[in-house]
Design an enzyme around this catalytic site. Structure first.
Site, mmCIF file in Angstrom:
data_model
loop_
_atom_site.group_PDB
_atom_site.id
_atom_site.type_symbol
_atom_site.label_atom_id
_atom_site.label_comp_id
_atom_site.label_asym_id
_atom_site.label_seq_id
_atom_site.Cartn_x
_atom_site.Cartn_y
_atom_site.Cartn_z
ATOM 1 N N GLU A 178 0.826 -1.221 0.000
ATOM 2 C CA GLU A 178 0.000 0.000 0.000
ATOM 3 C C GLU A 178 0.858 1.268 0.000
ATOM 4 O O GLU A 178 1.272 1.751 1.054
ATOM 5 C CB GLU A 178 -0.921 0.029 1.233
ATOM 6 C CG GLU A 178 -1.808 1.281 1.256
ATOM 7 C CD GLU A 178 -2.721 1.387 2.482
ATOM 8 O OE1 GLU A 178 -2.593 0.570 3.406
ATOM 9 O OE2 GLU A 178 -3.548 2.312 2.503
ATOM 10 N N LYS A 220 -2.434 -1.960 -3.178
ATOM 11 C CA LYS A 220 -3.482 -1.098 -2.602
ATOM 12 C C LYS A 220 -3.075 0.360 -2.804
ATOM 13 O O LYS A 220 -2.449 0.967 -1.938
ATOM 14 C CB LYS A 220 -3.647 -1.420 -1.111
ATOM 15 C CG LYS A 220 -4.643 -0.517 -0.385
ATOM 16 C CD LYS A 220 -5.045 -1.068 0.974
ATOM 17 C CE LYS A 220 -5.926 -0.079 1.718
ATOM 18 N NZ LYS A 220 -6.536 -0.632 2.937
HETATM 19 C C1 5MM Z 1 -8.083 1.543 8.543
HETATM 20 O O1 5MM Z 1 -6.935 2.367 8.630
HETATM 21 C C2 5MM Z 1 -5.696 1.735 8.337
HETATM 22 C C3 5MM Z 1 -4.696 1.931 9.425
HETATM 23 O O2 5MM Z 1 -4.379 3.286 9.552
HETATM 24 P P1 5MM Z 1 -3.457 3.836 10.764
HETATM 25 O O3 5MM Z 1 -2.149 3.151 10.703
HETATM 26 O O4 5MM Z 1 -3.387 5.307 10.452
HETATM 27 O O5 5MM Z 1 -4.188 3.565 12.024
HETATM 28 C C4 5MM Z 1 -5.178 2.256 6.967
HETATM 29 O O6 5MM Z 1 -3.936 1.717 6.603
HETATM 30 C C5 5MM Z 1 -6.183 1.863 5.939
HETATM 31 O O7 5MM Z 1 -6.143 0.469 5.757
HETATM 32 C C6 5MM Z 1 -5.940 2.532 4.597
HETATM 33 O O8 5MM Z 1 -5.519 3.869 4.733
HETATM 34 C C7 5MM Z 1 -7.241 2.532 3.829
HETATM 35 O O9 5MM Z 1 -8.235 3.151 4.605
HETATM 36 P P2 5MM Z 1 -9.125 4.304 3.953
HETATM 37 O O10 5MM Z 1 -9.934 4.828 5.107
HETATM 38 O O11 5MM Z 1 -8.174 5.295 3.361
HETATM 39 O O12 5MM Z 1 -9.948 3.583 2.909
#
Ligand code: 5MM
Length: 340
Positions: A178, A220
């Site tokens: 990602e 991702k």
């Molecule tokens: C769900 O949030 C994931 C973990 O984030 P943190 O490390 O900031 O707590 C994050 O990696 C998430 O899987 C991705 O950003 C995709 O989430 P969104 O909300 O952007 O679809």
């Protein structure tokens, strides 16, 4: 490395109509989400909330994998079943977030790099024992108007992503790679496309150099989209075209699936963009989702921490999953948002 096993897990996660639910919020992030509905972020409240998500009936038709945080992978349902076991029994692959967050990149003011490589081989072995079938590492790339991200910042993140992905494949865990170019800021869609292109080019060069098998991983990425504060916002078709142009140039066809992050888009926009891309198909890879906020925001809003709202919260999750399942086939329409 068992390439057949890796391919089969990766393909199952992005099977027809399916995508990923990102429920891997780290403790500070889930606290922010709970603050928004005035719920205290205790271990039990986090467990309760995740149990609501994971026991929603019907989501297994649209969700091929769920990403968990370390704490969640060790938690159980009210009746004592490990979450990972519950998900596997429902045909949903449990995954685990393994990066330790983005930190300032030394001597490169403004750039960040995700940390967490030290001891990763041992952590992955434990996660596998606990039932994980795949892992995820998120690199965060910020854009400013001038010199951020630097070429070195991009390289450092690409290198870390590839080290992580190789360690995953060594132990037969599918790596979700990602690289997230953030949509914070005032930059326009063209600048997002240029930066996303440089990032993907660097990521695949490093993955290749680290001998990562593209057939046994998932990507991702962010969509190509203007910064949230850019005065010139883009239409759905423009985002879909720019994103596909960029991905078709830099993502090898051997990668089984692209599972987009939502990055701060509304739930409806994230579904609409995914739909537009699939309507322009077929593409060399499955074009799917790995949304966090765009799947969960309506669930949190419906739940509000109240037991009496659990059914409404699960209904909200199932609805988003169904609509994104339709978007996987290019069959979603905005008008469907009003229906049940
Ligand atoms: C769900 O949030 C994931 C973990 O984030 P943190 O490390 O900031 O707590 C994050 O990696 C998430 O899987 C991705 O950003 C995709 O989430 P969104 O909300 O952007 O679809």
């Amino acid at each position: 490395m068992n390439i057949r096993e890796l391919k089969s897990v990766a393909n199952a996660i992005v099977a027809r109509q399916k995508g990923v639910l990102a429920a891997d919020e780290s403790s500070p992030t889930i606290k922010k989400r709970f603050d928004s509905i005035k719920i205290e972020s205790t271990e039990e409240n986090r467990r309760r909330y995740r149990e609501i998500l994971f026991t929603t009936e019907g989501i297994e038709r649209y969700i091929g994998g769920i990403i968990l945080f370390d704490e969640t992978l060790r938690q159980r349902t009210r009746d004592g079943t490990l979450f990972a076991k519950l998900l596997s029994s429902r045909g949903i692959a449990p995954g685990i977030k393994v990066d330790k967050g983005a930190k300032a990149l030394a001597l490169y003011p403004g750039d960040k790099v995700a940390e967490g490589l030290d001891g990763l081989r041992e952590r992955l072995a434990e996660y596998k024992q606990l039932g994980a079938k795949f892992a995820k590492w998120r690199a965060v790339i910020e854009i400013n108007e001038h010199d951020i991200p630097s070429a070195f910042g991009i390289r450092a993140n690409a290198h870390a992503l590839a080290r992580y992905a190789a360690l995953c494949q060594e132990i037969d865990l599918v790596p979700i790679v990602e690289p997230e170019v953030l949509m914070d800021g005032t930059h326009d869609i063209d600048r997002c496309e240029v930066v996303t292109s440089r990032v993907l080019e660097a990521v695949f060069a490093e993955l290749d150099a680290h001998r990562v098998v593209f057939d046994g991983m998932l990507l991702k990425p962010n969509m190509v989209i203007p910064g949230m504060k850019c005065p010139q916002q883009a239409g759905v078709q423009q985002v879909a075209e720019a994103t596909l142009r960029c991905l078709r140039r830099y993502v090898p066809a051997a990668v089984p699936g692209i599972v987009f992050l939502s990055g701060g888009q509304s739930a409806e926009d994230a579904t609409d963009h995914l739909n537009a891309m699939n309507a322009m198909g077929p593409q060399p890879w499955q074009v799917s989702f790995s949304y966090g906020r765009a799947l969960q925001a309506p669930v949190l809003a419906a739940w509000k921490g109240q037991e009496s709202n659990v059914a409404a919260a699960q209904k909200a999750l199932l609805k988003r999953c169904q609509l994104n399942g339709l978007a996987r086939d290019g069959k979603y329409a905005r008008a469907m948002e009003a229906g049940e």
